[in-house]
Design a protein around this motif. Sequence first.
Motif, PDB file in Angstrom:
ATOM      1  N   ASP A 179      -5.327   2.672   6.770  1.00  0.00           N
ATOM      2  CA  ASP A 179      -6.462   3.612   6.748  1.00  0.00           C
ATOM      3  C   ASP A 179      -5.999   4.977   7.254  1.00  0.00           C
ATOM      4  O   ASP A 179      -6.331   6.014   6.687  1.00  0.00           O
ATOM      5  CB  ASP A 179      -7.614   3.113   7.632  1.00  0.00           C
ATOM      6  N   ASP A 196      -3.604  -3.157   8.507  1.00  0.00           N
ATOM      7  CA  ASP A 196      -4.968  -2.799   8.091  1.00  0.00           C
ATOM      8  C   ASP A 196      -5.327  -1.445   8.696  1.00  0.00           C
ATOM      9  O   ASP A 196      -5.817  -0.542   8.012  1.00  0.00           O
ATOM     10  CB  ASP A 196      -5.946  -3.878   8.564  1.00  0.00           C
ATOM     11  N   ARG A 224       0.829  -1.202   0.000  1.00  0.00           N
ATOM     12  CA  ARG A 224       0.000   0.000   0.000  1.00  0.00           C
ATOM     13  C   ARG A 224       0.865   1.255   0.000  1.00  0.00           C
ATOM     14  O   ARG A 224       1.254   1.753   1.052  1.00  0.00           O
ATOM     15  CB  ARG A 224      -0.942  -0.027   1.207  1.00  0.00           C
TER      16      ARG A 224
HETATM   17 MG    MG Z   1      -8.692  -1.879   5.932  1.00  0.00          MG
END
Ligand code: MG
Length: 352
Positions: free
Chosen positions: A250, A246, A105
Motif C-alpha cells: 500500500d 500487505d 506486486r
Molecule cells: Mg492490502
Amino acid sequence: MREHAIAAIPADGIGPEVISAGLEVLNTLSRKMGAFRLNVQTFPWGSDYYKKHGFMMPPNGLDLLRPFAAIYFGAVGAPDVPDHITLWGLRLAICQGFDQYVNLRPTRILRGLASPLRACKPGDLDWAIVRENSEGEYAGHGGRAHRGLPEEVATETSIFTRSGVTRIMRFAFQLAQKRPRKLLTVVTKSNAQRHGMVLWDEIAAEVAKEFPDVAWDKMLVDAMTTRMVGKPASIDTVVATNLHADILTDLAAALAGSLGIAPTANLDPLRRFPSMFEPIHGAAFDITGKGIANPIGAFWTAALMLEHLGETDASVRLMEAIETVTASGIHTPDLGGRATTREVTSAVCDAF
Ligand code: MG
Ligand code: IPM
C-alpha cells in the motif's frame, strides 16, 4: 488463433466497474492484434451473492474455476458484511485453495504520473514486491474461547514452514536474478519475532547460496518503511511475509502516485491451478457507482495476466497504451484529474 479461458469475478464495490473496463480493453487489444482470443465467463459471486445464498461463492466454486487459464478478479468487501467473511469466503479461499503462494506486486511511476516524494524521479522507484501468499500471518490458524466472558481469549498464530519459506525465497531470488539490477531485499522482523522470522532469515541465507549473482540485504520491516520513503532508488526486488508485504505494498502504491494504479498477480508458479489477477485497490465504496474509479490498476493487472498466459507482445502493447494515456494527462480524480473511468478506458483502447 490462441484461445485462453478466463474466469471473471468482478464482485463488490468498484470491482464490476474496473473489470468491465479491463475486459473492454482486453477485447479491443485482442481484436486489433488478431493473435489470441479470450473466452471470458463471468461469475456473479461476492457480497450480494452472499446476502442471497449465505456464501460468497458456491461450495463447489473452486471446481468451477479449476478449468480456467486465469482468474480476473475485481474486489471484495461490503459495508454491511463483516470483512473477514467476504475475504475468507472468496479471495482468500481462492488464493489458498489454489495454492497461489506468490503475490507479485510490481510498482513504478508510470509516465505522466508523479510521486508524492519531492525528490523522487520516475526512474528512482521501480520495485517488484513479492508477498508470501499462503501462510504467515494469514494462515488462519487460531481461535477464540470463552466468548463474551472476562476471560475471553483469541489467538492468531503466524505459520512459517520450511517448504513455504523456501519456495517464496526461491521465487524472489529468481525474479531478482531476471531483473537488471539483480538486487533483493529480504524484509524481516527477527529482532522481535524470534521463531518464525528467525527461520525466515535462515532460509533466506540458505537460498541465497543458490544465487551467487544476486546481491541481497536484510531489512527490518519498520526500517524498510523509512528506506522506501527516504532512499527509494536503493530498492529493486523485495520479499516479505504476507502481512508485512500487505502493508508495504500500500505504501509502495501511494509512493508511485496512487492506490488506483497498482496491480497484483496471485500466482501458482507451478501452474497446477489457475492464477488470479486483481487490482490492489479494493472495493472503494466511497466512489462506487460514480463512474470515476481509476481503471489503470485493472489494466496493469490485465497486462500481468497476459504475460502469465504467454501473450508477452500483447502485455507490452497494453503497458505502452496505458502509459501513453497516463502521459497525455487523462487522469481520474485519485490522480488529481477529472477524467471518468469511461474516458480513460476509451483513451487506452484508442492508443493501441
Ligand atoms: Mg492490502
Ligand atoms: C490486499 C488487501 C487484502 C489483504 C484485504 C482486502 C484483506 O489489502 O490485497 O492487499 O490484506 O490481503
